[in-house]
Design an enzyme around this catalytic site. Sequence first.
Site, PDB file in Angstrom:
ATOM      1  N   CYS A  45       0.812  -1.305   0.006  1.00  0.00           N
ATOM      2  CA  CYS A  45      -0.089   0.158  -0.071  1.00  0.00           C
ATOM      3  C   CYS A  45       0.926   1.244   0.012  1.00  0.00           C
ATOM      4  O   CYS A  45       0.320   2.298  -0.620  1.00  0.00           O
ATOM      5  CB  CYS A  45      -0.727  -0.001   1.314  1.00  0.00           C
ATOM      6  SG  CYS A  45      -1.986  -1.330   1.384  1.00  0.00           S
TER       7      CYS A  45
HETATM    8  C1  BEZ Z   1       0.538  -4.801   1.865  1.00  0.00           C
HETATM    9  O1  BEZ Z   1       0.084  -3.668   1.415  1.00  0.00           O
HETATM   10  O2  BEZ Z   1       1.910  -4.978   1.938  1.00  0.00           O
HETATM   11  C2  BEZ Z   1      -0.288  -5.739   2.222  1.00  0.00           C
HETATM   12  C3  BEZ Z   1      -1.278  -5.539   3.119  1.00  0.00           C
HETATM   13  C4  BEZ Z   1      -2.185  -6.608   3.577  1.00  0.00           C
HETATM   14  C5  BEZ Z   1      -1.763  -7.807   3.261  1.00  0.00           C
HETATM   15  C6  BEZ Z   1      -0.724  -8.271   2.699  1.00  0.00           C
HETATM   16  C7  BEZ Z   1       0.267  -6.999   1.989  1.00  0.00           C
END
Ligand code: BEZ
Length: 211
Positions: A45
């Site tokens: 994100c």
């Molecule tokens: C991420 O944004 O890296 C992420 C968020 C939730 C689960 C897996 C990855």
Amino acid sequence: MSLHLGDIAPDFTAETTEGTINFHEWIGSGWAVLFSHPADYTPVCTTELGTVAKYKTQFDLRKTKVIALSVDDLDSHKGWIKDINETQLCNMNFPIIADPDKRIATLYDMLHPNATENTTVRSVFIIGPDKKIKLMLTYPASTGRNFDELLRVIDSLQLTANYSVSTPANWKDGEDVVIAPSILDEDIPAKFPKGHRRVKSYLRLTPQPNK
Ligand code: BEZ
């Protein structure tokens, strides 16, 4: 609530990192992209938000506002923005909606219990000036989105909203487009004066009319 293409995007009022907004008023007369994130302080994100901040002028050129949503509160978002700016070498320039009670995530069916426990999946909604949903995408949490693809879809949506054409596979802005089946062969020269190529009766191509 299950949403479909062509539905009016549900309206809401929410706290964001750029103040309280009413969604439909905030969209105004242009286009909008609403995209959700599983949670704050997560690695993929963080890269996505940094990428969108750097692409902001590309969205502006298309009269398209962008807004993110994550099911954390405003204080958490504000702290995370510092990390995004630091690690992605950007300046966050669009709002993130705070949705700690998952009110908006529920409204937009962004919670997929089979995928994640209680966080949103990577949903994307493109919304037109008529406030109708033009595109919905759902990515798993493990896959960061391709924002070039979103710009490409916006180009296609804005073109096809104004001309009787559709865009073929892997089309990019500037390439030939498909003439709508509803246009009769004899009407093509007047409607598409740049010329056309008739591959089959149902497959007729013409240079992009707005270029
Ligand atoms: C991420 O944004 O890296 C992420 C968020 C939730 C689960 C897996 C990855």
